[in-house]
Design a protein around this motif. Structure first.
Motif, mmCIF file in Angstrom:
data_model
loop_
_atom_site.group_PDB
_atom_site.id
_atom_site.type_symbol
_atom_site.label_atom_id
_atom_site.label_comp_id
_atom_site.label_asym_id
_atom_site.label_seq_id
_atom_site.Cartn_x
_atom_site.Cartn_y
_atom_site.Cartn_z
ATOM 1 N N LEU A 1 9.377 -4.345 -2.083
ATOM 2 C CA LEU A 1 8.288 -4.694 -1.173
ATOM 3 C C LEU A 1 8.716 -5.691 -0.100
ATOM 4 N N ASP A 2 9.794 -6.404 -0.331
ATOM 5 C CA ASP A 2 10.259 -7.362 0.678
ATOM 6 C C ASP A 2 10.629 -6.681 1.996
ATOM 7 N N VAL A 3 10.989 -5.395 1.961
ATOM 8 C CA VAL A 3 11.388 -4.719 3.195
ATOM 9 C C VAL A 3 10.200 -4.524 4.133
ATOM 10 N N VAL A 4 8.995 -4.718 3.631
ATOM 11 C CA VAL A 4 7.795 -4.544 4.452
ATOM 12 C C VAL A 4 7.537 -5.775 5.324
ATOM 13 N N LEU A 5 8.132 -6.907 4.962
ATOM 14 C CA LEU A 5 7.949 -8.122 5.760
ATOM 15 C C LEU A 5 8.405 -7.896 7.199
ATOM 16 N N ASP A 6 7.630 -8.410 8.142
ATOM 17 C CA ASP A 6 7.922 -8.294 9.568
ATOM 18 C C ASP A 6 7.867 -6.860 10.072
ATOM 19 N N THR A 7 7.073 -6.027 9.400
ATOM 20 C CA THR A 7 6.819 -4.665 9.867
ATOM 21 C C THR A 7 5.312 -4.508 10.076
ATOM 22 N N PRO A 8 4.882 -3.430 10.727
ATOM 23 C CA PRO A 8 3.435 -3.218 10.915
ATOM 24 C C PRO A 8 2.654 -3.094 9.603
ATOM 25 N N GLN A 9 3.358 -2.802 8.491
ATOM 26 C CA GLN A 9 2.685 -2.646 7.206
ATOM 27 C C GLN A 9 2.481 -3.973 6.461
ATOM 28 N N GLU A 10 3.085 -5.047 6.947
ATOM 29 C CA GLU A 10 2.967 -6.330 6.236
ATOM 30 C C GLU A 10 1.509 -6.750 6.017
ATOM 31 N N PRO A 11 0.626 -6.686 7.041
ATOM 32 C CA PRO A 11 -0.771 -7.079 6.800
ATOM 33 C C PRO A 11 -1.456 -6.237 5.729
ATOM 34 N N GLN A 12 -1.079 -4.963 5.632
ATOM 35 C CA GLN A 12 -1.677 -4.104 4.621
ATOM 36 C C GLN A 12 -1.272 -4.531 3.215
ATOM 37 N N VAL A 13 -0.044 -4.999 3.065
ATOM 38 C CA VAL A 13 0.397 -5.477 1.759
ATOM 39 C C VAL A 13 -0.373 -6.744 1.374
ATOM 40 N N PHE A 14 -0.518 -7.647 2.316
ATOM 41 C CA PHE A 14 -1.298 -8.858 2.042
ATOM 42 C C PHE A 14 -2.732 -8.491 1.648
ATOM 43 N N GLN A 15 -3.300 -7.526 2.332
ATOM 44 C CA GLN A 15 -4.659 -7.112 2.010
ATOM 45 C C GLN A 15 -4.730 -6.499 0.610
ATOM 46 N N ALA A 16 -3.751 -5.663 0.289
ATOM 47 C CA ALA A 16 -3.747 -5.007 -1.015
ATOM 48 C C ALA A 16 -3.632 -6.003 -2.158
ATOM 49 N N PHE A 17 -2.944 -7.113 -1.903
ATOM 50 C CA PHE A 17 -2.738 -8.122 -2.949
ATOM 51 C C PHE A 17 -3.601 -9.363 -2.709
ATOM 52 N N GLU A 18 -4.761 -9.144 -2.078
ATOM 53 C CA GLU A 18 -5.790 -10.169 -1.917
ATOM 54 C C GLU A 18 -5.266 -11.440 -1.253
ATOM 55 N N GLY A 19 -4.514 -11.233 -0.170
ATOM 56 C CA GLY A 19 -4.093 -12.356 0.652
ATOM 57 C C GLY A 19 -2.789 -13.013 0.260
ATOM 58 N N THR A 20 -2.129 -12.513 -0.758
ATOM 59 C CA THR A 20 -0.831 -13.057 -1.146
ATOM 60 C C THR A 20 0.219 -11.952 -1.050
ATOM 61 N N PHE A 21 1.477 -12.362 -0.888
ATOM 62 C CA PHE A 21 2.541 -11.356 -0.862
ATOM 63 C C PHE A 21 3.137 -11.248 -2.265
#
Length: 256
Positions: free
Chosen positions: A158-178
């Motif tokens: 999941l670290d590869v998602v950092l600094d990509t357009p999908q990063e906000p979606q990951v934060f949302q999926a995990f309730e505001g945390t990475f």
């Protein structure tokens, strides 16, 4: 609505004159379900006892209707049905990136299919983002009698998602945390997959989920404790050549 479209597309494909050689002779039975609060679909062979259950874990921006949305998946499902496998899919909380809710949904779907079709013999087939949930479920042994997991162009780290357009979606999926620690499959100890069987279908030109940062280091870590095989397929991310229904069936049979 998505389940109805899935049923219509699959039944039409299986019943047409242009059916593939792998298509079942009898039209499959399609059941629209709601499991763990998520819309789901189960497609079963029209006759005979099931050989096993296949739980499909969808990729980004897809849902349970993904099984019928592109020919590559329809062909894969037809191969599985022709050999007696029941195929199920869930919305899986949509773009959930393997969070706990999506895992719970797939576990519940597997339990529903096992009760409905009278077998617990289960195989996981995960596409792209769906691999995160699948790997977590497999590592934690949450579904009884999982024989193996196939991963198509899998997201593993999941670290590869950092600094990509999908990063906000990951934060949302995990309730505001990475997700860190054991919530990221790439950070779990390889021993968590000891004794499991996995087969990776990796596209040679994948620039969306780059294998060198996902599947390849994961395979290197777990290959001493798990039964791991890799199939290279031509094309880009989730290329049609990676959806090899005939190869899946052969691999499933080797695991029995």
């Amino acid at each position: 609505m998505a389940a109805a479209l899935a049923a219509t597309a699959l039944l039409a494909g299986c019943g047409s004159d242009a059916r593939s050689p792998a298509a079942p002779e009898v039209e499959p039975e399609v059941a629209e379900l709601t499991v763990n609060g998520q819309e789901a679909v189960a497609i079963a062979p029209g006759e005979g006892d099931p050989q096993g259950l296949v739980v499909f874990l969808h990729g980004l921006d897809d849902d349970h209707g993904a099984l019928a949305e592109e020919q590559k998946r329809v062909d894969m499902v037809e191969h599985l049905l022709a050999q007696g496998y029941v195929v199920g899919a869930s919305d899986g909380h949509f773009n959930a990136f393997g969070n706990e809710a999506s895992q719970d949904g797939y576990v519940a779907l597997a339990a529903e299919l096992a009760e409905r079709y009278g077998t617990t013999e289960t195989y996981l087939v995960a596409e792209s983002m769906g691999a995160v949930a699948g790997l977590q479920i497999l590592a934690d042994d949450r579904i009884p009698d999982v024989r193996g997991m196939a991963l198509i162009s899998p997201l593993v780290d999941l670290d590869v998602v950092l600094d990509t357009p999908q990063e906000p979606q990951v934060f949302q999926a995990f309730e505001g945390t990475f997700p860190t620690g054991t919530r990221n499959p790439a950070l779990r100890p390889s021993s968590d997959w000891a004794g499991t069987s996995m087969r990776f279908y990796l596209a040679t030109e994948d620039e969306v989920v780059v294998s060198a940062r996902n599947a390849e280091p994961f395979v290197e870590r777990v290959q001493d404790v798990a039964d791991v095989s890799v199939v290279e397929c031509e094309g880009e991310h989730v290329a049609p050549s990676c959806f090899q229904g005939d190869d899946l069936v052969e691999w499933f049979e080797q695991l029995d």
